[in-house]
Write an enzyme that holds these catalytic residues in place. Structure first.
Site, PDB file in Angstrom:
ATOM      1  N   SER A  13       8.942  -0.068  14.725  1.00  0.00           N
ATOM      2  CA  SER A  13       7.778  -0.549  14.820  1.00  0.00           C
ATOM      3  C   SER A  13       7.345  -1.935  13.936  1.00  0.00           C
ATOM      4  CB  SER A  13       6.549   0.468  14.464  1.00  0.00           C
ATOM      5  OG  SER A  13       7.011   0.923  13.118  1.00  0.00           O
ATOM      6  N   GLU A  15       5.158  -5.018  11.864  1.00  0.00           N
ATOM      7  CA  GLU A  15       3.997  -5.109  11.015  1.00  0.00           C
ATOM      8  C   GLU A  15       3.600  -6.692  10.800  1.00  0.00           C
ATOM      9  OE1 GLU A  15       3.082  -2.673   7.478  1.00  0.00           O
ATOM     10  OE2 GLU A  15       2.359  -4.494   6.452  1.00  0.00           O
ATOM     11  N   ASP A 106      -5.877  -2.563  -2.565  1.00  0.00           N
ATOM     12  CA  ASP A 106      -6.168  -2.969  -4.141  1.00  0.00           C
ATOM     13  C   ASP A 106      -7.294  -3.379  -4.536  1.00  0.00           C
ATOM     14  OD1 ASP A 106      -3.309  -2.140  -5.067  1.00  0.00           O
ATOM     15  OD2 ASP A 106      -2.522  -3.866  -3.666  1.00  0.00           O
ATOM     16  N   PHE A 214       7.097 -10.698  -4.991  1.00  0.00           N
ATOM     17  CA  PHE A 214       6.560  -9.640  -4.400  1.00  0.00           C
ATOM     18  C   PHE A 214       7.026  -8.241  -4.890  1.00  0.00           C
ATOM     19  CE2 PHE A 214       5.263  -7.293  -0.524  1.00  0.00           C
ATOM     20  CZ  PHE A 214       3.970  -7.550  -0.890  1.00  0.00           C
ATOM     21  N   HIS A 264      10.034   0.583  10.341  1.00  0.00           N
ATOM     22  CA  HIS A 264       9.048  -0.267  10.348  1.00  0.00           C
ATOM     23  C   HIS A 264       9.361  -1.418   9.723  1.00  0.00           C
ATOM     24  CE1 HIS A 264       4.713  -0.796  10.781  1.00  0.00           C
ATOM     25  NE2 HIS A 264       4.898  -1.453   9.480  1.00  0.00           N
TER      26      HIS A 264
HETATM   27  P1  FAD Z   1      -3.236   5.983  -2.499  1.00  0.00           P
HETATM   28  O1  FAD Z   1      -2.539   6.804  -1.559  1.00  0.00           O
HETATM   29  O2  FAD Z   1      -4.790   6.033  -2.721  1.00  0.00           O
HETATM   30  O3  FAD Z   1      -2.621   5.744  -4.129  1.00  0.00           O
HETATM   31  C1  FAD Z   1      -3.050   4.605  -4.748  1.00  0.00           C
HETATM   32  C2  FAD Z   1      -2.574   5.311  -6.402  1.00  0.00           C
HETATM   33  O4  FAD Z   1      -3.566   6.268  -6.601  1.00  0.00           O
HETATM   34  C3  FAD Z   1      -1.325   5.833  -6.244  1.00  0.00           C
HETATM   35  O5  FAD Z   1      -0.726   5.538  -7.758  1.00  0.00           O
HETATM   36  C4  FAD Z   1      -1.486   7.344  -6.414  1.00  0.00           C
HETATM   37  O6  FAD Z   1      -0.607   8.228  -7.167  1.00  0.00           O
HETATM   38  C5  FAD Z   1      -2.938   7.509  -6.991  1.00  0.00           C
HETATM   39  N1  FAD Z   1      -3.883   8.399  -6.388  1.00  0.00           N
HETATM   40  C6  FAD Z   1      -4.117   8.911  -5.232  1.00  0.00           C
HETATM   41  N2  FAD Z   1      -4.962   9.991  -5.234  1.00  0.00           N
HETATM   42  C7  FAD Z   1      -5.205  10.302  -6.363  1.00  0.00           C
HETATM   43  C8  FAD Z   1      -6.199  11.121  -7.012  1.00  0.00           C
HETATM   44  N3  FAD Z   1      -6.954  11.976  -6.248  1.00  0.00           N
HETATM   45  N4  FAD Z   1      -6.195  11.408  -8.253  1.00  0.00           N
HETATM   46  C9  FAD Z   1      -5.618  10.088  -9.268  1.00  0.00           C
HETATM   47  N5  FAD Z   1      -4.669   9.293  -8.665  1.00  0.00           N
HETATM   48  C10 FAD Z   1      -4.606   9.377  -7.236  1.00  0.00           C
HETATM   49  N6  FAD Z   1      -2.789  -3.085   1.224  1.00  0.00           N
HETATM   50  C11 FAD Z   1      -3.731  -3.885   1.831  1.00  0.00           C
HETATM   51  O7  FAD Z   1      -4.780  -4.232   1.024  1.00  0.00           O
HETATM   52  N7  FAD Z   1      -3.909  -3.811   3.053  1.00  0.00           N
HETATM   53  C12 FAD Z   1      -2.862  -3.266   3.902  1.00  0.00           C
HETATM   54  O8  FAD Z   1      -3.157  -3.597   5.279  1.00  0.00           O
HETATM   55  C13 FAD Z   1      -1.866  -2.591   3.349  1.00  0.00           C
HETATM   56  N8  FAD Z   1      -0.820  -2.168   4.259  1.00  0.00           N
HETATM   57  C14 FAD Z   1       0.214  -1.520   3.703  1.00  0.00           C
HETATM   58  C15 FAD Z   1       0.823  -0.681   4.516  1.00  0.00           C
HETATM   59  C16 FAD Z   1       2.277   0.113   3.817  1.00  0.00           C
HETATM   60  C17 FAD Z   1       3.012   0.691   4.854  1.00  0.00           C
HETATM   61  C18 FAD Z   1       1.992  -0.150   2.381  1.00  0.00           C
HETATM   62  C19 FAD Z   1       3.226   1.178   1.909  1.00  0.00           C
HETATM   63  C20 FAD Z   1       1.259  -0.736   1.754  1.00  0.00           C
HETATM   64  C21 FAD Z   1       0.303  -1.250   2.377  1.00  0.00           C
HETATM   65  N9  FAD Z   1      -0.638  -2.003   1.408  1.00  0.00           N
HETATM   66  C22 FAD Z   1      -1.763  -2.642   2.099  1.00  0.00           C
HETATM   67  C23 FAD Z   1      -0.755  -1.886  -0.046  1.00  0.00           C
HETATM   68  C24 FAD Z   1      -1.735  -0.723  -0.426  1.00  0.00           C
HETATM   69  O9  FAD Z   1      -2.696  -0.762  -0.324  1.00  0.00           O
HETATM   70  C25 FAD Z   1      -1.273  -0.508  -1.927  1.00  0.00           C
HETATM   71  O10 FAD Z   1      -0.185  -0.143  -2.317  1.00  0.00           O
HETATM   72  C26 FAD Z   1      -2.359   0.062  -2.797  1.00  0.00           C
HETATM   73  O11 FAD Z   1      -2.367   0.017  -4.189  1.00  0.00           O
HETATM   74  C27 FAD Z   1      -2.092   1.735  -2.736  1.00  0.00           C
HETATM   75  O12 FAD Z   1      -2.776   1.980  -1.422  1.00  0.00           O
HETATM   76  P2  FAD Z   1      -2.527   3.585  -0.725  1.00  0.00           P
HETATM   77  O13 FAD Z   1      -3.037   3.734   0.460  1.00  0.00           O
HETATM   78  O14 FAD Z   1      -0.868   4.026  -1.016  1.00  0.00           O
HETATM   79  O15 FAD Z   1      -3.249   4.455  -2.044  1.00  0.00           O
END
Ligand code: FAD
Length: 289
Positions: A13, A15, A106, A214, A264
Site C-alpha cells: 500500500s 501513502e 500532533d 525527520f 506501506h
Molecule cells: P495515539 O495512539 O493517541 O498515541 C499518542 C501518544 O499518546 C503515545 O505516546 C501514546 O502512548 C499516548 N497515549 C495513547 N493513549 C493514551 C492514554 N489513554 N493515556 C495516556 N497516554 C496515551 N499525523 C498527522 O497529523 N496526520 C496524518 O495523516 C498522520 N498519518 C500518520 C500515519 C502513520 C501510519 C503514522 C505512524 C503516523 C501518522 N501521523 C500523522 C503522525 C501521528 O499523528 C503522530 O505520531 C502523533 O504524535 C500520534 O498519533 P497516534 O494516532 O499514534 O496517537
C-alpha cells in the site's frame, strides 16, 4: 498480476500527502498512474491535525478513487470537535469510502491536551465505531521504536492495545530501518492478544539531511551505519539513491520472507523510489519461486 500478491490480499500500500499547489496536484495524478503498476491495496492520504488539509485530503482521495484505486483518508482528531469529525465521516460514507486511518495527530502549537475533547487516537476509533458501526475499516498507527512522547515501551504498548480493542482492524507502523524492532513489537503486541495485521511502514531513502531531521522528530532511529554511509556521500545524489535503494529493498525482502502482512510505502508523493524497490522485490520473488 503482481506476483507477490498471491495471498488473500494485496501486499503493498502507499501513502501521499495532499499537494498544496495545482502543479503538485497534476504531478500527483501522473505519479499515481505510474504507481498503479504496483497494484497497491490502497493509497492513503495524510491529514493535517486541526483540519489544516481537510479539503486537500478529500480532493486527493477523490483523485485516487477516480483513477480506480482504493483511497484511504487519514483523519487526525487532535484539536477537532466530535461534530466536525462526524461531518467528515458522513461525507466519506456518502462517497462510498470504506477505509480510514484514525490518528491523534500532533498538537497545534499553543494547544494543550486538556483543550481537546478527542485526546487520543483511541477516542477517535471509539467515535468512529459508535457513529458508523462497521462501515469503515479502521487503521491505526503503531510505533515499533516507541512513540516519541511515550514514557515507556510498556505504557506505549498498553495504549496501542487499547486502541486496537476500541475497534481498529489494522495497524501501520512508523517507519524503521531495524527489522528486529518491528518483530519485537509484533511479538509483544501478539502476546497481549492483538491479532490484527501490523503492516510495516517503509520510508525509501532519497535525501540524508531531510531523513535525519525527520527521523529525530518522529522518533524513528536511523541506524549509525546507515547515517554514516549516507553522510559519506555528501552531495552525490546518485550514490545516496543507490545505497538507499539497496538498504530498503533488503529490509522489505527480509520483512516479506519472515511473514510481515504487508508493506506501506511512505512515498512523499514520488513514484520512482517505491516503484524501483517494488520492481527489485518482484525480481527477487520471481527468482526464488
Ligand atoms: P495515539 O495512539 O493517541 O498515541 C499518542 C501518544 O499518546 C503515545 O505516546 C501514546 O502512548 C499516548 N497515549 C495513547 N493513549 C493514551 C492514554 N489513554 N493515556 C495516556 N497516554 C496515551 N499525523 C498527522 O497529523 N496526520 C496524518 O495523516 C498522520 N498519518 C500518520 C500515519 C502513520 C501510519 C503514522 C505512524 C503516523 C501518522 N501521523 C500523522 C503522525 C501521528 O499523528 C503522530 O505520531 C502523533 O504524535 C500520534 O498519533 P497516534 O494516532 O499514534 O496517537
Amino acid at each position: 498480476m503482481n506476483q507477490i500478491n498471491t495471498g488473500e490480499s494485496r501486499f503493498f500500500s502507499l501513502e501521499y500527502f495532499p499537494p498544496r499547489e495545482q502543479a503538485g496536484r497534476e504531478r500527483l495524478v501522473a505519479t499515481t498512474k505510474q504507481l498503479l503498476e504496483m497494484d497497491p491495496a490502497y493509497i492513503s492520504v495524510t491529514y493535517g491535525a486541526g483540519g489544516s488539509t481537510r479539503e486537500g485530503t478529500e480532493e486527493t482521495v477523490q483523485m485516487i478513487s477516480a483513477l480506480g484505486c482504493e483511497a484511504v483518508p487519514h483523519l487526525a482528531c487532535m484539536g477537532s470537535q466530535p461534530k466536525d469529525v462526524i461531518e467528515i465521516l458522513d461525507n466519506y460514507r456518502a462517497k462510498g469510502i470504506r477505509n480510514i486511518v484514525a490518528l491523534r495527530g500532533d498538537l497545534p502549537s499553543g494547544m494543550g491536551l486538556a483543550d481537546s475533547p478527542l485526546r487520543y487516537a483511541t477516542d477517535l476509533v471509539r467515535l468512529i465505531r459508535e457513529h458508523a458501526g462497521d462501515w469503515f475499516s479502521v487503521k491505526v498507527a503503531a510505533y515499533p521504536e516507541m512513540h516519541p512522547q511515550a514514557d515507556s515501551f510498556d505504557e506505549d504498548l498498553d495504549n496501542f492495545v487499547a486502541k486496537v480493542d476500541a475497534g481498529a482492524d489494522m495497524a501501520i507502523t512508523q517507519y524503521f530501518y531495524n527489522a528486529d524492532a518491528y518483530w519485537d513489537f509484533v511479538d509483544r503486541a501478539q502476546a497481549k492478544g492483538v491479532n490484527i495485521p501490523i503492516v510495516a511502514g517503509i520510508m525509501p531513502i532519497t535525501n540524508y539531511t531531510k531523513l535525519a531531521r525527520f527521523s529525530k522528530m518522529c522518533g524513528a532511529e536511523l541506524p549509525r551505519w546507515i547515517a554514516k554511509r549516507l553522510e559519506s556521500y555528501g552531495d552525490d545524489v546518485q550514490s545516496i539513491l543507490a545505497f538507499g535503494h539497496d538498504v530498503v529493498t533488503r529490509l522489505c525482502d527480509d520483512l516479506r520472507r519472515h511473514g510481515a502482512p504487508g508493506i506501506h510505502f511512505y512515498t512523499l508523493n514520488q513514484a520512482e523510489p517505491a516503484l524501483k524497490i517494488w520492481r527489485a522485490l518482484q525480481a527477487k520473488y520471481i527468482a526464488k519461486n
